[in-house]
Enzyme design. Sequence first.
Site, PDB file in Angstrom:
ATOM      1  N   GLY A  46       2.390  -7.845  -0.371  1.00 19.02           N
ATOM      2  CA  GLY A  46       1.538  -8.436   0.648  1.00 19.02           C
ATOM      3  C   GLY A  46       0.158  -7.813   0.602  1.00 19.02           C
ATOM      4  CD  GLN A  51      -4.003  -4.173   2.537  1.00 19.40           C
ATOM      5  OE1 GLN A  51      -3.367  -5.211   2.665  1.00 19.40           O
ATOM      6  NE2 GLN A  51      -3.508  -3.097   1.952  1.00 19.40           N
ATOM      7  CB  CYS A  90       0.269   0.091   2.586  1.00 14.74           C
ATOM      8  SG  CYS A  90      -1.237  -0.781   3.039  1.00 14.74           S
ATOM      9  CG  LEU A  91      -1.029  -3.299  -2.643  1.00 12.51           C
ATOM     10  CD1 LEU A  91      -1.623  -4.611  -3.140  1.00 12.51           C
ATOM     11  CD2 LEU A  91      -0.360  -2.562  -3.782  1.00 12.51           C
ATOM     12  CG  HIS A 132       2.738  -3.881   6.124  1.00 18.96           C
ATOM     13  ND1 HIS A 132       3.165  -2.600   5.880  1.00 18.96           N
ATOM     14  CD2 HIS A 132       1.531  -3.992   5.500  1.00 18.96           C
ATOM     15  CE1 HIS A 132       2.248  -1.959   5.160  1.00 18.96           C
ATOM     16  NE2 HIS A 132       1.249  -2.792   4.913  1.00 18.96           N
ATOM     17  CD  GLU A 133       0.374  -7.397   4.233  1.00 18.57           C
ATOM     18  OE1 GLU A 133      -0.829  -7.105   4.378  1.00 18.57           O
ATOM     19  OE2 GLU A 133       1.154  -6.716   3.537  1.00 18.57           O
ATOM     20  CG  HIS A 136      -3.077  -4.339   6.811  1.00 18.99           C
ATOM     21  ND1 HIS A 136      -3.644  -3.089   6.665  1.00 18.99           N
ATOM     22  CD2 HIS A 136      -2.032  -4.363   5.948  1.00 18.99           C
ATOM     23  CE1 HIS A 136      -2.964  -2.399   5.757  1.00 18.99           C
ATOM     24  NE2 HIS A 136      -1.971  -3.142   5.308  1.00 18.99           N
TER      25      HIS A 136
HETATM   26 NI    NI Z   1      -0.557  -2.754   3.832  1.00 16.55          NI
END
Ligand code: NI
Length: 160
Positions: A46, A51, A90-91, A132-133, A136
């Site tokens: 995701g 991000q 998480c990226l 999670h997204e 963000h």
């Molecule tokens: Ni993330």
Amino acid sequence: MAIRNLRYEGDPILKKKSREVEVIDEKIQILIDDMIETMHKYNGVGLAAVQVGILKRVIVIDLYDDNGPIAMINPVIIETSGEVETEEGCLSFPNKFAKVIRPQNVTADFLDREGNTIRVKAKDLLAQAICHEVDHLNGEVFTEKMIPGTLEYIEPEENN
Ligand code: NI
């Protein structure tokens, strides 16, 4: 399509709230394509627009299953139920993982890239990825929600 630069832990943009998308124009289409390409390059499941430095309410998710990559514009979680403990990464936090309590089931509304309103009833991994997204988009990252003491740093494998 292009790979966008990721924003990492400590970047103040990750704490900012993203704005709703008002018009789904070509810029949004390009953003979605680039986000999917960037997510795939880094083997993520995701990615939220913040991000890659864009404060718009756009997320992409790919569980590498039959659904393929999903883009959600202005996602809103309208109902949750159940509780599961997940291990998340998480990226924006490379090589870090932690345990988080998430709902097992999530109902969410969003616009697809054609502007259709979609209601998804998600469970398990998809439900947790949506949470999670969407976090963000509200300036929240998983390390703020983790079960205390569960943060792990996994040394990356050397690439020769
Ligand atoms: Ni993330």
